[in-house]
Design a protein around this motif. Structure first.
Motif, short mmCIF file in Angstrom:
data_model
loop_
_atom_site.label_atom_id
_atom_site.label_comp_id
_atom_site.label_asym_id
_atom_site.label_seq_id
_atom_site.Cartn_x
_atom_site.Cartn_y
_atom_site.Cartn_z
N GLY A 1 13.41 -5.12 17.62
CA GLY A 1 12.81 -5.23 16.28
C GLY A 1 12.58 -3.87 15.65
N VAL A 2 12.09 -2.92 16.44
CA VAL A 2 11.85 -1.57 15.90
C VAL A 2 13.19 -0.87 15.64
N ALA A 3 14.16 -1.13 16.52
CA ALA A 3 15.47 -0.47 16.37
C ALA A 3 16.25 -1.02 15.16
N PRO B 1 8.72 7.05 32.04
CA PRO B 1 10.18 6.88 31.94
C PRO B 1 10.77 5.71 32.71
N GLY B 2 9.99 4.99 33.53
CA GLY B 2 10.61 4.04 34.44
C GLY B 2 10.62 2.58 34.00
N THR B 3 9.42 2.08 33.70
CA THR B 3 9.26 0.62 33.55
C THR B 3 10.21 0.03 32.51
N HIS B 4 10.33 0.69 31.37
CA HIS B 4 11.15 0.15 30.28
C HIS B 4 12.44 0.93 30.07
N VAL B 5 12.92 1.60 31.13
CA VAL B 5 14.07 2.49 30.98
C VAL B 5 15.29 1.79 30.37
N GLU B 6 15.53 0.54 30.80
CA GLU B 6 16.74 -0.11 30.29
C GLU B 6 16.64 -0.42 28.81
N TYR B 7 15.47 -0.91 28.39
CA TYR B 7 15.28 -1.18 26.96
C TYR B 7 15.34 0.13 26.16
N TYR B 8 14.71 1.14 26.70
CA TYR B 8 14.66 2.43 25.99
C TYR B 8 16.06 3.02 25.83
N GLU B 9 16.83 3.01 26.91
CA GLU B 9 18.19 3.58 26.83
C GLU B 9 19.05 2.79 25.84
N THR B 10 18.85 1.49 25.79
CA THR B 10 19.64 0.66 24.87
C THR B 10 19.35 0.99 23.41
N TYR B 11 18.08 1.25 23.10
CA TYR B 11 17.68 1.32 21.68
C TYR B 11 17.27 2.70 21.20
N LYS B 12 17.19 3.70 22.08
CA LYS B 12 16.54 4.96 21.70
C LYS B 12 17.21 5.67 20.52
N ASN B 13 18.51 5.50 20.35
CA ASN B 13 19.18 6.20 19.24
C ASN B 13 18.89 5.57 17.88
N ASP B 14 18.33 4.37 17.90
CA ASP B 14 18.08 3.66 16.64
C ASP B 14 16.61 3.60 16.28
N LEU B 15 15.80 4.41 16.93
CA LEU B 15 14.37 4.42 16.59
C LEU B 15 13.82 5.83 16.74
#
Ligand code: PBE
Length: 267
Positions: free
Chosen positions: A208-210, A223-237
């Motif tokens: 939603g934020v991305a 850096p650990g718990t949400h790493v997969e979500y973060y890596e997926t969306y980090k360039n769009d937020l």
């Protein structure tokens, strides 16, 4: 096999939370790292886990849950984390604030408050305790804000007041995020924003934020718990960095349970 005392007593079940939670992925990693092949990680919700824990605790029965800090349950009950010598659950983490691209231009005051939002685990835990004792999240948030004007003043310092622009905060119904979202949301309301609190699942929270359908979230465990979500969306937020430091994840048991380590779950 099937000779582990605590395993027999608990039906070889670890009581988990929402299937998409990062903690569930960490618990699965632990089950694999420690070769706990007989054990089942039970999916459910944070609220159901807390209810099971209360039931077992009141009856002084053995139970193993997936747990995290900050959490009111450590104030309500005498609990302990199981040692994790293999480090499957990772170490202390931060909780970051993530906002959509363009928020800074569209609502600079809200952006500034979200950027300056930072508190201590003990602050968050005090809001969580209020909610667990029956206050609504909004009431608990207001009470904390009224009692902590200096901290709130640091968050709002230099922030332009809003003109009732709408700000959509997305969150998952984890006790930690219910507390933080309501507190920062109330501060935004007090500074002239029209805040919506949108409860979603963890994937849609990041998405939603991305994709700009939400404005902000304050519950990215890194850096650990949400790493997969973060890596997926980090360039769009936009990552505004930590709003809290020093979380913990792990397996938690009542203090009366006679084991100390995840290794004690092995047959
Ligand atoms: N939690 C609380 C979440 C993050 C916040 C530890 C339950 C999780 O994704 O596991």
């Amino acid at each position: 096999a099937n000779s582990n005392k605590i395993g027999v007593e608990t039906d070889y079940e670890v009581i988990g939370i929402e299937p998409g939670a990062g903690l569930m992925g960490l618990a699965k990693t632990a089950i694999s790292d420690y070769e706990l092949n007989n054990w089942t990680l039970v999916e459910g919700s944070s609220a159901a886990m807390a209810a099971e824990l209360k039931k077992a605790y009141d009856a002084e029965e053995p139970i193993i849950v997936t747990g995290w800090t900050p959490h009111w349950m450590f104030s309500a009950y005498d609990l302990k984390y199981l040692d994790d010598p293999k480090g499957s659950f990772g170490g202390a983490e931060d909780i970051n604030t993530l906002v959509r691209k363009g928020l800074e231009q569209d609502a600079p005051g809200a952006y500034k408050i979200l950027d300056q939002f930072f508190w201590e685990p003990s602050d968050m835990e005090s809001v969580m305790v209020e909610v667990s004792n029956g206050s609504s999240p909004a009431e608990a948030a207001e009470k904390w804000i009224d009692a902590n004007p200096d901290k709130v003043a640091e968050w709002t310092n230099g922030a332009r007041a809003g003109n009732e622009e709408s700000i959509d905060l997305v969150f998952v119904a984890w006790d930690t995020e219910i507390a933080s979202t309501n507190v920062v949301g109330k501060v935004l309301e007090q500074n002239g924003y029209d805040v919506s609190y949108v409860q979603v699942e963890v994937g849609p929270m990041f998405a939603g934020v991305a994709n700009n359908s939400a404005d902000a979230m304050v519950g990215a465990w890194l850096p650990g718990t949400h790493v997969e979500y973060y890596e997926t969306y980090k360039n769009d937020l936009v990552d505004l960095g930590p709003n809290l430091q020093g979380t913990k994840n792990g397996l938690v048991v009542p203090a009366y349970v006679d084991i100390d380590s995840v290794e004690d779950l092995q047959d």
